[in-house]
Design an enzyme around this catalytic site. Sequence first.
Site, PDB file in Angstrom:
ATOM      1  N   CYS A   1      32.967  -7.768 103.617  1.00 21.49           N
ATOM      2  CA  CYS A   1      31.735  -8.178 102.920  1.00 21.49           C
ATOM      3  C   CYS A   1      30.904  -9.240 103.623  1.00 21.49           C
ATOM      4  O   CYS A   1      29.711  -9.046 103.849  1.00 21.49           O
ATOM      5  CB  CYS A   1      32.086  -8.658 101.522  1.00 21.49           C
TER       6      CYS A   1
HETATM    7  C1  UGA Z   1      34.397 -11.856  99.108  1.00 19.51           C
HETATM    8  C2  UGA Z   1      33.919 -12.780  97.986  1.00 19.51           C
HETATM    9  O1  UGA Z   1      34.848 -13.858  97.836  1.00 19.51           O
HETATM   10  C3  UGA Z   1      33.794 -12.026  96.658  1.00 19.51           C
HETATM   11  O2  UGA Z   1      33.242 -12.883  95.676  1.00 19.51           O
HETATM   12  C4  UGA Z   1      32.861 -10.831  96.867  1.00 19.51           C
HETATM   13  O3  UGA Z   1      32.707 -10.071  95.675  1.00 19.51           O
HETATM   14  C5  UGA Z   1      33.421  -9.940  97.949  1.00 19.51           C
HETATM   15  O4  UGA Z   1      33.528 -10.715  99.182  1.00 19.51           O
HETATM   16  C6  UGA Z   1      32.490  -8.772  98.140  1.00 19.51           C
HETATM   17  O5  UGA Z   1      31.323  -8.986  98.504  1.00 19.51           O
HETATM   18  O6  UGA Z   1      32.882  -7.637  97.830  1.00 19.51           O
HETATM   19  P1  UGA Z   1      36.786 -10.996  99.951  1.00 19.51           P
HETATM   20  O7  UGA Z   1      36.046 -10.574 101.183  1.00 19.51           O
HETATM   21  O8  UGA Z   1      37.679 -10.015  99.292  1.00 19.51           O
HETATM   22  O9  UGA Z   1      35.729 -11.442  98.808  1.00 19.51           O
HETATM   23  O10 UGA Z   1      37.703 -12.224 100.302  1.00 19.51           O
HETATM   24  P2  UGA Z   1      37.598 -13.821 100.330  1.00 19.51           P
HETATM   25  O11 UGA Z   1      38.761 -14.345  99.618  1.00 19.51           O
HETATM   26  O12 UGA Z   1      36.273 -14.298  99.925  1.00 19.51           O
HETATM   27  O13 UGA Z   1      37.830 -14.133 101.889  1.00 19.51           O
HETATM   28  C7  UGA Z   1      36.945 -13.668 102.901  1.00 19.51           C
HETATM   29  C8  UGA Z   1      37.327 -14.283 104.241  1.00 19.51           C
HETATM   30  O14 UGA Z   1      36.997 -15.663 104.274  1.00 19.51           O
HETATM   31  C9  UGA Z   1      38.818 -14.208 104.571  1.00 19.51           C
HETATM   32  O15 UGA Z   1      38.987 -13.839 105.919  1.00 19.51           O
HETATM   33  C10 UGA Z   1      39.327 -15.628 104.351  1.00 19.51           C
HETATM   34  O16 UGA Z   1      40.417 -15.949 105.160  1.00 19.51           O
HETATM   35  C11 UGA Z   1      38.084 -16.425 104.756  1.00 19.51           C
HETATM   36  N1  UGA Z   1      38.039 -17.780 104.161  1.00 19.51           N
HETATM   37  C12 UGA Z   1      37.916 -17.937 102.818  1.00 19.51           C
HETATM   38  C13 UGA Z   1      38.085 -18.890 104.985  1.00 19.51           C
HETATM   39  O17 UGA Z   1      38.189 -18.785 106.223  1.00 19.51           O
HETATM   40  N2  UGA Z   1      38.035 -20.151 104.427  1.00 19.51           N
HETATM   41  C14 UGA Z   1      37.905 -20.320 103.099  1.00 19.51           C
HETATM   42  O18 UGA Z   1      37.848 -21.504 102.654  1.00 19.51           O
HETATM   43  C15 UGA Z   1      37.865 -19.200 102.275  1.00 19.51           C
END
Ligand code: UGA
Length: 440
Positions: free
Chosen positions: A276
């Site tokens: 995403c």
């Molecule tokens: C993300 C959003 O969090 C959701 O709200 C949204 O609905 C979704 O995209 C979408 O558009 O469908 P997701 O991609 O499943 O969800 O996962 P996240 O938990 O947000 O993590 C995304 C990436 O960011 C991961 O690689 C994670 O490791 C990274 N991340 C997250 C960081 O590097 N640091 C952080 O503090 C948080």
Amino acid sequence: MTFTESPRTPHLKIAIVGGGYVGLVTAAGLASHGHKVTVMEVEEGRLKELEAGRLPIREPGLEALWSKAVEGGLRVAHPKEGGYRAAELMIVCVGTPTREDGTQDLAHIKGAAADIGEGLRDSHGYAVVAIKSTVLPGTTEGVVRPILERASGRRAGPDFGLAAVPEFLAQGSAVQDFLHPNRIVIGGLDKASAEVLLRAFAKLPGPRMVTDLGTAEMIKYASNAFLASRISLTNEIANLCKAQGLDTLQVLEAVGMDDRIGPKFLRPGVGFGGSCFAKDVQALTARATSIGVIPRMLRATIEVNEDQPLRLVGLLDQKLGGVKGRRIALLGLAFKPGTDDIRESRGLVIASLLRRAGAHVVAFDPEAVPSARAASPDLEYASDARKCLAGAEACVIATEWPEFSRLRNEFGAMKRPLVVDGRRGLDPVGLGIEYVGLCW
Ligand code: UGA
């Protein structure tokens, strides 16, 4: 723009278009609220799996919710079977991948709209078509509406309703996110369209925002752009702390204590992966450029994110005095723990950078080896963490799986116990390793 209370209303006949991860969670969730749900899936293989009761995705809590929904009458069907005729609400949850040039590929949306349009032609009652797929502002009105009107021979507004209902589900917590949303955004072509969606979501807690189609579409992009830019800013601050020899984690902890900022999404590391953030930020960047708005923050968000894996490889290169010919153990291929999804995986980016520099990479992930192998068949994979580490001159952590934080004497099998951690996946105390944090 208004905040509205949901009316108490009876159940709806709902068709969920697309049996992917958003569609299945939405279908199971709405079925658990008593709606009569049918999942429409065009892909034969996936349809057969679903008909046989097998879920193609892993999501905590979904199996239980799904089985209950099936017991309660949830069905799966092919769109050509005519199921759209009876539905009062169709929620489109198909993929919107990015093309090479950064623009959105709307083929699935257009195909779904054409099928639904045919169904609307034969139906007599009022039904609403809602787009849950992530689409750029103007798509529901400018792309979906004309296809529906052409295929149905009917008019949006008086004859059928139209809505945009973006999803905010994160993988690994999708069921919880669905059942306990922090907001429900409903973009309606008109009041009647929005009202049907309010009925569909009547049993969900949380505030509702009812708005127009384009604003609802934009809320999704704005939300993901905020989250992604927050990660990139976190990483830039973390790089700055590390370069000055400061305590990154304390800095971020204290920053997160400000209740205007908050503690979530302040984890520094190799950057965001997943299907995403990068896709949505790129699509918004392309849109901004095409309408003459300079997307400085959006571009910087992607730049910082692409830089983090390069920094990690640079750090490794410096510690080892060159990575060429060295055996490197790569722990973590999933874009985050708890999934086998490797889309935009930072681990795979690191693997390809290291291999390009001549390193011998051996990778392991508790869940994602099969999907990584399908995407990168010539990468070497180990069957467990110990075998991955054995004989390695360095280890890289690219996903913070809890399994990795439990590794102990496995590091003893390394040729040199150097660990470069890209995710804070390890507490190095007492492990007897040479630990280097990427930006802490
Ligand atoms: C993300 C959003 O969090 C959701 O709200 C949204 O609905 C979704 O995209 C979408 O558009 O469908 P997701 O991609 O499943 O969800 O996962 P996240 O938990 O947000 O993590 C995304 C990436 O960011 C991961 O690689 C994670 O490791 C990274 N991340 C997250 C960081 O590097 N640091 C952080 O503090 C948080």
